[in-house]
Every structure is written in structure tokens, then in C-alpha cells.
Design an enzyme around this catalytic site. Structure first.
Site, PDB file in Angstrom:
ATOM      1  CB  SER A  58      -0.947   0.016   1.201  1.00 11.75           C
ATOM      2  OG  SER A  58      -2.048  -0.829   0.958  1.00 11.75           O
ATOM      3  CE  LYS A  61      -4.190   1.578  -0.808  1.00 13.21           C
ATOM      4  NZ  LYS A  61      -4.556   0.756   0.346  1.00 13.21           N
ATOM      5  CB  SER A 113      -4.421   1.655   3.984  1.00 12.69           C
ATOM      6  OG  SER A 113      -3.594   1.143   2.969  1.00 12.69           O
ATOM      7  CE  LYS A 220      -1.420   4.099   2.757  1.00  8.28           C
ATOM      8  NZ  LYS A 220      -1.397   2.937   3.693  1.00  8.28           N
TER       9      LYS A 220
END
Length: 387
Positions: A58, A61, A113, A220
Site C-alpha cells: 500500500s 498509494k 489505506s 504510509k
């Protein structure tokens, strides 16, 4: 002129400094690949297998968010498709047909997320997931992350979806220059609307370093069973921001504390020149003034270890002279700043003088008039010479 200076500053921000750290390998991390990078110059502070291609879960992202911020409007209303509503993995529980502002979806993307938010954003901006993934890959190439390829906006494992720790640091370094992105990724909690419910959605940031590491301001988390734990963090201390990246790191939180501590303890941000510092003077041809003063267009500060500042060399790319007219703020050459053989930064030099062109017609007329006066009075001149 302001546009030219701004362009050079942007180039400075996105051009990586590929000097590897003197002390690489002095800390031990669990990550298969890792890197720490200065956000201003792109200098690599620490690295481990930084250029090996790996999937990134993720942390994908980060790029999804920056493309959305640059290509979309935060007040856009985004309608959730069936594909978005039913995507697997982490979710903010979007329902088919639900409408949300793009800004709220980006918060859902980066804090919780949400894979569903990622698909909804991709379809809204790119028309389809496939087209949006192409936009992401192209943006990576534009930034300089040439060993990165995106196949989706959420980071679910897929053939051809990969990056490197170094590339991901470049992408994050670029993203953090966007004020809205920086604001979002350091937000710990956020409420956004929830259609059909009496209460709002509460989004909570998965990045626990925001609470446990002094100065942490992003970025993140990521995980899939196949890829392992991935983490991108950023922290700022004494005005200096660094980015840390780990891919496939079983002990990622401790890795990042070690890596960030290493950067802040070993390196200090040191000023090489300040905006407005006099750097050089140049002769002016055909002007009402004989020379101009050139100053640094912006401040250059570099992360350096003890003793490195003495090795800094400034190289000038300026003409031998300039021809009038010269305007205040006009770019006249540049300086390149090197540490040993590595180019660290480049900034334009600008004039702080206005120099008008000399009026040759008036000068010629003045000379001609003087000669005419001399000839008109030649008898008097000769008499004075020989008396």
C-alpha cells in the site's frame, strides 16, 4: 524572471544527489531493501539493496495520492463503482453508488489505506484503473523513478507492479513538496461523511510513528502476505526533513527509528550559501555602469557529516562579461556545488544591478561637438601652445 528562478528551484528539488553514505552498513535493519534520503537535495544518507526491484504493497498509494492531487479537484464529487465497493483488502466501507468528495477519499486512501478509495479515485481521474496506472507510471518516470511500474492504485500484488526503495524515496520526496499531501499524511484522525448513516466515518492513521517518533510527519504503511511489511516515513528536526523507506521489513517500526536516528545523529544541515549572498562581479560592456554584482538566487543547505563542509567546492558557470542592458533580478549564469566528485546542488546567479545601455548616438554627438569646437578655436589653441 521569477518563473526562471522558480524553475531552477524545482529542478534542484527533483534532481537526486546520488552520493552514497560514508557510513553505509553501520546500522542493521530487518528490511530486505532500505534507504534514507534528504528531501531537499536527494542525498542518500543510508542504503541497503536500495535499487532492487520489489513489490511495495500500500505504499503504492503515495503515488495514487499525488496524481489525484495534481490531476483532480479536491471538491470533485466521486461516485463509487461496484468494482471499487467490492475490492478486496483494507477498506473505508464505500458502498456502490455512494458519492464522496475527492479530498475525503484521499484522506481515506492515506490514513485508513482504503483500497476501495484507491479504485474510486483511479476511475474518476483516469477513466479506468488501467489508464490511471499508466498515469502513475509516467509520473514516476517524470520524477526520476525509472525502475518503477504501477499496475493498480492500491498496491495489491500483481505482475509488473514494483518499485525500489530508492525510487519510492524519490516519489515520496516529490510528494512531500505538495502542501496538501504533507497535511494529509501527518493527520492522525479525520472524520468524513457516511451516506445513509447517522454518524460520520472516523479515519485513523495507521502510521504509529506519528505518535512514537519525535518529529515524524508522515507517510504510509503497507502490507500483503506476499510482499511483507513495507513502510515509508518522514521526519523533520531542526528544519531538516528526511524520508526513510523499507520494503519487506519484519521489524519495520524499529528499522525506521534506527534509520531516522542515524540520519539525525550523523548528519547536520549546513548552509553553503544564503539567498542574496554576493558570489561574483562581472564587467559590463556598453553600459552606463562598468560592472554588476551577482548574488545567490536561493539558500543552499546540505546534510553533511563532520569534516565534509571543508570538501565543498563551488564551480561557476558565468560569462566573462555581459552586454548592457542588464535588469535587476536577471539570471546571469549559475553555480554548481560539489562534494568531492558529486554534484549536490545547482542554483542560478542573479544581478542586483540595473545597467542601461550607453547611448552611442549622444556620445558620438558629444565627441563630434568637442572636435568642432577645437577646430573652431584652432588659432587660439595654437597660440597657447607656442606662446
Amino acid at each position: 524572471m521569477k518563473k526562471i528562478i522558480a524553475l531552477f528551484i524545482i529542478i534542484l528539488m527533483i534532481t537526486p544527489w546520488t552520493c552514497y553514505p560514508v557510513f553505509a552498513g553501520t546500522i542493521d535493519v530487518s528490511a530486505a531493501s532500505a534507504v534514507v534520503m534528504d528531501t531537499v537535495t536527494g542525498r542518500v544518507i543510508y542504503e541497503k539493496n536500495a535499487h532492487q526491484k520489489r513489490s511495495m504493497a500500500s505504499t503504492t498509494k503515495i503515488m495514487t495520492a499525488i496524481v489525484a492531487l495534481e490531476k483532480g479537484n479536491l471538491d470533485d464529487i466521486v461516485k463509487t463503482s461496484a468494482k471499487a465497493a467490492h475490492v478486496e483488502g483494507s477498506s473505508i466501507w464505500l458502498e456502490e453508488g455512494e458519492k464522496q468528495r475527492l479530498e475525503d477519499l484521499i484522506y481515506g486512501l492515506m490514513l485508513s489505506s482504503g483500497n476501495d478509495a484507491a479504485i474510486a479515485i483511479a476511475e474518476h481521474i483516469g477513466g479506468s484503473v488501467e489508464e490511471f496506472a499508466k498515469m502513475m507510471t509516467q509520473k514516476a518516470k517524470d520524477i526520476g523513478a525509472i525502475h518503477t511500474s504501477f499496475k493498480n492504485p492500491n498496491g495489491l500484488d500483481e505482475d509488473g507492479h514494483y518499485t525500489t526503495a530508492y525510487d519510492l524515496a524519490l516519489i515520496t520526496r516529490y510528494a512531500l513538496k505538495n502542501k496538501k499531501f504533507a497535511e494529509i499524511v501527518k493527520t492522525e484522525k479525520k472524520k468524513i461523511p457516511w451516506e445513509g448513516h447517522k454518524w460520520d466515518r472516523l479515519l485513523e492513521n495507521h502510521n504509529k510513528l506519528l505518535k512514537t517518533y519525535e518529529g515524524c510527519d508522515g507517510v504510509k504503511t503497507g502490507y500483503t502476505k506476499k510482499t511483507g511489511r513495507c513502510l515509508v516515513s518522514s521526519a523533520t528536526r531542526n528544519g531538516w526533513q528526511v524520508v526513510a523507506v523499507t520494503l519487506n521489513a519484519p521489524n519495520d517500526w524499529e528499522d525506521h527509528k534506527k534509520m531516522l536516528d542515524y540520519a539525525f545523529n550523523k548528519y547536520k544541515l549546513q548552509t553553503i550559501c544564503e539567498e542574496g549572498d554576493l558570489m561574483k562581479t562581472l564587467p559590463v560592456l556598453g553600459g552606463k555602469k562598468d560592472k554588476i554584482s551577482l548574488v545567490a538566487s536561493s539558500t543552499v543547505s546540505l546534510p553533511l557529516i563532520e569534516g565534509e563542509k571543508d570538501k565543498i567546492e563551488i564551480k561557476y558557470e558565468v560569462p566573462d562579461s555581459v552586454t548592457a542592458p542588464v535588469n535587476y533580478g536577471q539570471k546571469v549564469g549559475k553555480i554548481d556545488i560539489y562534494l568531492e566528485e558529486t554534484k549536490c546542488a545547482s542554483i542560478p546567479l542573479i544581478s542586483i544591478d540595473n545597467v542601461e545601455r550607453r547611448d552611442w548616438k549622444l556620445s558620438f554627438e558629444k565627441i563630434a561637438k568637442n572636435w568642432m569646437m577645437m577646430f573652431a578655436n584652432k588659432d587660439l589653441i595654437l597660440k597657447n601652445l607656442f606662446d
